[in-house]
Design an enzyme around this catalytic site. Structure first.
Site, mmCIF file in Angstrom:
data_model
loop_
_atom_site.group_PDB
_atom_site.id
_atom_site.type_symbol
_atom_site.label_atom_id
_atom_site.label_comp_id
_atom_site.label_asym_id
_atom_site.label_seq_id
_atom_site.Cartn_x
_atom_site.Cartn_y
_atom_site.Cartn_z
ATOM 1 N N THR A 152 -33.584 -14.716 9.809
ATOM 2 C CA THR A 152 -34.219 -13.401 10.207
ATOM 3 C C THR A 152 -35.635 -13.078 9.713
ATOM 4 O OG1 THR A 152 -31.970 -12.467 9.998
ATOM 5 C CG2 THR A 152 -33.598 -10.865 10.307
ATOM 6 N N TYR A 173 -25.435 -10.381 20.990
ATOM 7 C CA TYR A 173 -25.654 -9.420 22.123
ATOM 8 C C TYR A 173 -24.696 -8.994 22.688
ATOM 9 C CZ TYR A 173 -28.068 -7.706 26.278
ATOM 10 O OH TYR A 173 -28.434 -7.095 27.166
ATOM 11 N N TYR A 221 -23.311 -16.547 8.363
ATOM 12 C CA TYR A 221 -24.426 -15.792 8.287
ATOM 13 C C TYR A 221 -23.814 -14.227 8.444
ATOM 14 C CZ TYR A 221 -29.292 -13.517 8.303
ATOM 15 O OH TYR A 221 -30.425 -12.861 7.949
ATOM 16 N N LYS A 258 -23.678 -16.440 3.558
ATOM 17 C CA LYS A 258 -24.853 -15.492 3.163
ATOM 18 C C LYS A 258 -24.525 -14.168 3.828
ATOM 19 C CE LYS A 258 -29.457 -14.271 4.019
ATOM 20 N NZ LYS A 258 -30.982 -14.287 4.970
#
Length: 310
Positions: free
Chosen positions: A49, A112, A142, A172
């Protein structure tokens, strides 16, 4: 618990330096990584990110990784982000990183078409593991629901561990919720649970966490390295508390403006190269006034950070 495969330590979520046309600059990134290693970084979680991977093409992401490794780095230092909404791109990026010898990857969920059911999310990661062609892909899941809107819940993690032993090595957690991180650390002691928010690394370490993958470590690595090295040392607790407080101050200053732009501006200060401020759309650089205000606010904080060197 940590093995050679499970990542333990502090892995900066590295910024991606770019030229004025938005092309990644591998030489500048290499210099940044060397500086971070000197400051105590364990390795690097690039192209996530903070690295604005979703503003780059798969080809740009692969080339940047290749060009970076051509600078002479040990590939096991790197865990690139390889998540992508297009399944074939996610597979290609993951296979590419593993073929280059990277220690593993950080895999963002598809983000999405929401909502994504638990069955669909399991199917995505299962397809990735089955198709990538490596027996031990060393995937760090993630979990970043504030951005992805797709939480990775414990039931999905459990199914993946049971179906593909050894394939998933960590999570994470960028939810910002310490309770979720500590729950994961206790429920999955075989995995590395890594904080995605800088101030939460210390309390997570005390609850069995493995470290952090964070954005502010791009400019405050000495503090995170000090905390990781000394969090359990009774004799160091006063300085640990001071490091934690200073880290929180720096992080709060960077949050007064868009964070990636702030970190780019501060990287320009820390590394002495103004091209760090170049932006990848849709992100924009700070205005001159914002930049000046940020620099003035952080200068005394950086001066205090000098006492926590690696």
């Amino acid at each position: 618990m940590s093995t050679d495969a499970t990542p333990t330590g502090v892995f900066p979520a590295t910024l991606t330096p770019v030229d004025a046309d938005g092309e990644p600059n591998a030489a500048l990134l290499a210099a940044h990584c060397r500086a971070l290693l000197a400051e105590g970084a364990t390795g690097f979680a690039l192209l996530g990110t903070t690295g604005e991977a979703n503003s780059l093409t798969p080809g740009q992401r692969m080339k940047l990784l290749e060009d970076l490794l051509a600078q002479g780095f040990d590939p096991t230092l790197f865990m690139p982000g390889t998540g992508n909404c297009a399944m074939k791109d996610a597979v290609a990026l993951t296979r590419h990183a593993l073929d280059l010898g990277c220690r593993g990857v950080v895999a963002l969920p598809p983000f999405y078409y929401t909502p994504v059911s638990d069955d669909a999310l399991f199917a995505v990661y299962a397809r990735l593991i089955e198709t990538v062609g490596h027996a031990r892909p060393n995937i760090v899941l993630y979990h970043i629901p504030p951005m992805s809107r797709v939480p990775i819940v414990p039931a999905v993690i459990e199914r993946l561990i049971e179906a593909f032993p050894g394939a998933v090595v960590g999570v994470k957690d960028s939810s910002g919720e310490l309770a979720n991180m500590t729950m994961l650390a206790k429920r999955f002691p075989q995995l590395s649970i890594l904080a995605g928010a800088d101030p939460l690394m210390l309390p997570l370490l005390r609850e069995g966490g493995a470290g952090a993958i964070t954005a502010t470590s791009n400019v405050a690595m000495p503090l995170l390295a000090y905390l990781f090295r000394n969090f359990a040392d009774p004799a160091a607790q006063d300085k640990v508390a001071a490091a934690q407080a200073l880290l929180s101050e720096i992080r709060e200053v960077t949050r007064t403006v868009p964070q990636i732009a702030a970190l780019r501006a501060l990287a320009a200060v820390r590394r002495g190269d103004p091209s760090w401020s170049n932006a990848l759309l849709p992100n924009l650089p700070l205005t001159s006034a914002e930049d000046a205000t940020l620099r003035a606010a952080v200068a005394p904080l950086f001066a205090r950070m000098d006492g926590f060197g690696a």
